[in-house]
Design a protein around this motif. Structure first.
Motif, PDB file in Angstrom:
ATOM      1  N   ASP A  90       0.836  -1.197   0.000  1.00 26.89           N
ATOM      2  CA  ASP A  90       0.000   0.000   0.000  1.00 26.89           C
ATOM      3  C   ASP A  90       0.871   1.247   0.000  1.00 26.89           C
ATOM      4  O   ASP A  90       0.626   2.204   0.720  1.00 26.89           O
ATOM      5  N   ASP A  92       2.082   4.623  -1.630  1.00 24.85           N
ATOM      6  CA  ASP A  92       1.326   5.630  -2.381  1.00 24.85           C
ATOM      7  C   ASP A  92       1.918   5.801  -3.782  1.00 24.85           C
ATOM      8  O   ASP A  92       3.037   6.273  -3.938  1.00 24.85           O
ATOM      9  N   PRO A  93       1.165   5.424  -4.831  1.00 22.59           N
ATOM     10  CA  PRO A  93       1.743   5.428  -6.177  1.00 22.59           C
ATOM     11  C   PRO A  93       1.974   6.828  -6.738  1.00 22.59           C
ATOM     12  O   PRO A  93       2.703   6.977  -7.706  1.00 22.59           O
ATOM     13  N   GLU A  94       1.357   7.829  -6.129  1.00 26.14           N
ATOM     14  CA  GLU A  94       1.515   9.184  -6.678  1.00 26.14           C
ATOM     15  C   GLU A  94       2.674   9.946  -6.032  1.00 26.14           C
ATOM     16  O   GLU A  94       2.930  11.083  -6.401  1.00 26.14           O
ATOM     17  N   LEU A  95       3.323   9.319  -5.063  1.00 24.08           N
ATOM     18  CA  LEU A  95       4.418  10.011  -4.385  1.00 24.08           C
ATOM     19  C   LEU A  95       5.751   9.344  -4.733  1.00 24.08           C
ATOM     20  O   LEU A  95       5.782   8.187  -5.155  1.00 24.08           O
ATOM     21  N   THR A  96       6.830  10.075  -4.516  1.00 25.79           N
ATOM     22  CA  THR A  96       8.148   9.459  -4.713  1.00 25.79           C
ATOM     23  C   THR A  96       8.463   8.583  -3.504  1.00 25.79           C
ATOM     24  O   THR A  96       7.769   8.620  -2.480  1.00 25.79           O
ATOM     25  N   GLU A  99       9.098  10.833  -0.515  1.00 22.88           N
ATOM     26  CA  GLU A  99       7.851  11.444  -0.029  1.00 22.88           C
ATOM     27  C   GLU A  99       7.015  10.427   0.744  1.00 22.88           C
ATOM     28  O   GLU A  99       6.400  10.768   1.755  1.00 22.88           O
ATOM     29  N   LEU A 102       8.561  10.248   4.196  1.00 22.52           N
ATOM     30  CA  LEU A 102       8.401  11.476   4.983  1.00 22.52           C
ATOM     31  C   LEU A 102       6.949  11.654   5.423  1.00 22.52           C
ATOM     32  O   LEU A 102       6.675  12.012   6.568  1.00 22.52           O
ATOM     33  N   LEU A 103       6.023  11.363   4.507  1.00 21.85           N
ATOM     34  CA  LEU A 103       4.609  11.497   4.855  1.00 21.85           C
ATOM     35  C   LEU A 103       4.254  10.536   5.988  1.00 21.85           C
ATOM     36  O   LEU A 103       3.631  10.915   6.981  1.00 21.85           O
ATOM     37  N   TYR A 104       4.698   9.296   5.823  1.00 22.01           N
ATOM     38  CA  TYR A 104       4.359   8.291   6.838  1.00 22.01           C
ATOM     39  C   TYR A 104       4.959   8.684   8.186  1.00 22.01           C
ATOM     40  O   TYR A 104       4.300   8.570   9.223  1.00 22.01           O
ATOM     41  N   PHE A 107       2.946  11.166  10.192  1.00 18.66           N
ATOM     42  CA  PHE A 107       1.789  10.663  10.931  1.00 18.66           C
ATOM     43  C   PHE A 107       2.160  10.231  12.356  1.00 18.66           C
ATOM     44  O   PHE A 107       1.300  10.087  13.212  1.00 18.66           O
ATOM     45  N   GLN A 135       9.712   7.667  -8.773  1.00 14.74           N
ATOM     46  CA  GLN A 135       8.277   7.507  -8.583  1.00 14.74           C
ATOM     47  C   GLN A 135       8.028   6.055  -8.218  1.00 14.74           C
ATOM     48  O   GLN A 135       8.693   5.157  -8.746  1.00 14.74           O
ATOM     49  N   ARG A 151       9.288   1.706   5.409  1.00 12.12           N
ATOM     50  CA  ARG A 151       8.254   2.601   5.928  1.00 12.12           C
ATOM     51  C   ARG A 151       7.752   2.115   7.287  1.00 12.12           C
ATOM     52  O   ARG A 151       7.488   2.923   8.184  1.00 12.12           O
TER      53      ARG A 151
END
Ligand SMILES: Nc1ncnc2c1ncn2[C@@H]1O[C@H](COP(=O)(O)OP(=O)(O)OP(=O)(O)O)[C@@H](O)[C@H]1O
Ligand SMILES: [Mg+2]
Lengths: 309, 258
Positions: A90, A92-96, A99, A102-104, A107, A135, A151
């Protein structure tokens, strides 16, 4: 020592989806620092069990404690200290790649330079250095799997839950993941994994539970399970005449017999000695394999081969 | 978690940032799509059809439609992304699935999406505002308040669209929402023509839709006819957001936390 022992414990745990009883009352407990594996055929209830542990789905009945807390009440507090590798990637296919990490991390309240440092370390740990800006669509399946593992480690978890971490990977990628997971286990991280690869379980796990139709059939160290449900050695007779008539004359050398298709499996202390005895008795199999028994034999004995006696 | 409180949680802004990261990669094409299409309609209707029509008391068709199209832009950008985008992020690409394995509450995901739709609505609506200003169709400094109202309109339109994205069985079913709810709402909200000649019952329905109130506010801001009525319209939008925010709670929780 960790304040919680065990870190995960379940008693009479069940899960029902509508009409489907996916988990039918299982008990286990996992001490800190252990690597615990669930083995089972497709649909056995492994993912369901893992999802209850990582607070993705609510249990139907029974008790479950993760890090001393009840997922039904403290899901957020538990998730804060857990790393999760779900069965389906899972990412995120739209993020590098970067990214995604960093996003995870954000949270978990990890941001800025600290998140970057952690991301760099983890990419390095999982041999993904140089892919930061790629990507997700552009990286291979094996890299994606390693990225999910990276992650899952961003929050420095106390338990790492992995649902089929190496399914679909080529042998090199699988070895790489085993090596990384082995290192994490050595570093004292509690690992909880499911797998269809017996070798994976035998290599990584201190203990395994064999689960079938939502029930635990056997639980123990790989060695104990082999002792209990197989034997030290196995002699496979392929396309041979039925050897059961010779049973009396083998002086109890054969402790268990199974048959699967054209192959008879004779479990024994010493397969070479058994073969010699069979030949002395005038029984010469056209083809045979003499080998040590493995967890795979245990698994097949418990879940699938037709029992001969 | 309370769906209104979720707006004020850091995780909602992190979900927003996820969408921003993704959007940055196709920002230019997205801006083009969201501006060129409404602008083409606006020009064709406003100057083509408008050559034959003036509304007594409202002036030319193009002048009437200019603020209406601010509302339309908010509705379209927010509805489209909250319906299709949220469906994909929930079902196809596993974005929400990974968020809920981290300590993110499902209501924080919803709130982050509303904030994101507010941003989109604000961005595209403000670009449209710049265009109509260039055509000399804006008559008041009050128009500077439009971006904030665009944000409100974006949120209020996003909530039902997100709800629908969480309950449909397949992505194609989202078309029902577009055809049976979103498009009729445009027709009765005073975007293209005044509602004075509508029967009373139709006005009651219009009053119940958020777009009608948003368009009234945009018209007041653009024409400089702001009054206490405008405040009541804003209050309606605020209350609608707070009330509507509770509607998706059950489906969102069911899909992401059980
Ligand atoms: N969301 C769901 N709704 C209904 N039934 C489900 C759902 N998820 C799983 N099941 C059912 O529950 C049972 C256990 O599924 P589960 O995914 O836990 O198996 P598994 O051991 O992980 O299998 P696999 O090795 O194929 O991943 C199966 O019969 C499955 O069909
Ligand atoms: Mg599974």
């Amino acid at each position: 020592m960790c304040a919680y022992s065990p870190v995960v414990s379940a008693r009479a745990l069940t899960k029902r989806y509508g009409q489907t009883q996916a988990v039918r009352g299982i008990d286990f407990s996992i001490p800190a620092g252990e690597c615990f594996g669930f083995l089972g055929v497709n649909g056995a209830g492994k993912t369901t069990t893992m999802k209850m542990i990582y607070c993705r789905i609510a249990r139907t009945s029974g008790d479950l404690l993760v890090l001393g807390r009840d997922p039904a009440r403290d899901a957020v507090a538990i998730k804060q200290r857990l790393g999760v590798v779900a069965q389906e990637n899972d990412i995120d296919p739209e993020l590098t790649v970067l990214e995604n990490l960093l996003l995870y991390a954000s949270f978990f309240g990890i941001g800025g330079a600290q998140a970057r440092r952690r991301a760099t370390e983890l990419l390095d740990l999982l041999s993904l250095t140089g892919k930061e800006r790629a990507q997700v669509k552009e990286i291979s399946g094996g890299m994606k799997r390693r990225l999910v593992i990276a992650r899952a480690l961003v929050n420095d978890p106390e338990i790492l839950v992995l649902d089929e971490p190496t399914t679909g990977l080529d042998p090199q990628a699988r070895l790489l993941v085993w090596e990384k997971l082995g290192a994490l286990r050595e570093a004292g991280l509690t690992l909880l994994l499911t797998t269809h690869y017996m070798e994976e379980a035998a290599r990584l796990c201190n203990r395994v539970a064999i689960i079938d139709e939502g029930r635990i059939l056997a639980l123990g160290t790989p060695f104990e399970l082999i002792e209990r449900f197989a034997a030290a050695d196995v002699l496979e007779l392929i396309d041979a005449a039925d050897a059961s008539a010779l049973h009396e004359q083998l002086d109890g050398l054969v402790v268990r017999r199974e048959r699967h298709g054209d192959t008879q499996y004779l479990f024994c202390r010493d397969s070479r000695e058994l073969l010699r005895r069979l030949r002395d008795l005038g029984f010469d199999p056209p083809r045979h394999v003499a080998r040590h028994a493995t967890l795979e034999d245990v698994f097949l004995n418990l879940t699938g081969r037709e029992l001969v006696e | 978690m309370n769906p209104v409180a979720a707006f004020f949680r850091p995780n909602a802004w992190r979900v927003f940032r996820r969408n921003l990261y993704a959007w940055q990669k196709y920002a230019w094409s997205s801006v083009a799509i969201n501006i060129v299409e409404p602008f083409a309609y606006f020009l064709a209707l406003g100057f083509g059809l408008g050559a034959y029509i003036t509304f007594s008391g409202y002036g030319s068709l193009v002048q009437f439609m200019a603020p209406g199209f601010l509302g339309l832009t908010a509705l379209n950008t927010a509805t489209f992304d909250a319906a299709w985008g949220c469906y994909e992020r929930r079902v196809t690409s596993g974005v929400y699935e990974s968020m809920v394995t981290a300590p993110v509450d499902p209501m924080e995901i919803a709130a982050g999406e509303y904030l994101w739709e507010a941003f989109r609505s604000m961005l595209y609506g403000t670009l449209f505002l710049a265009v109509i200003t260039g055509f000399g169709l804006v008559h008041s400094w009050w128009a500077l308040c439009c971006p904030l109202v665009l944000a409100l309109a974006g949120i209020v339109c996003a909530i039902p669209a997100l709800l629908v994205s969480f309950v449909v069985k397949t992505q194609e079913h989202l078309f029902y929402y577009f055809s049976f709810v979103a498009t009729p709402m445009v027709m009765i909200s005073g975007v293209f023509f005044p509602l004075d000649k509508f029967p009373h019952w139709a006005l009651v329905i219009a009053w119940l839709t958020p777009l009608y109130h948003a368009v009234n506010v945009f018209r007041a801001l653009v024409m400089g006819t702001v009054g206490t009525g405008t405040l009541w319209e804003l209050l309606w939008l605020f209350c609608a957001i707070i009330v509507l925010a509770f509607a998706p709670v059950v489906p969102v929780r069911t899909k992401l936390a059980t």
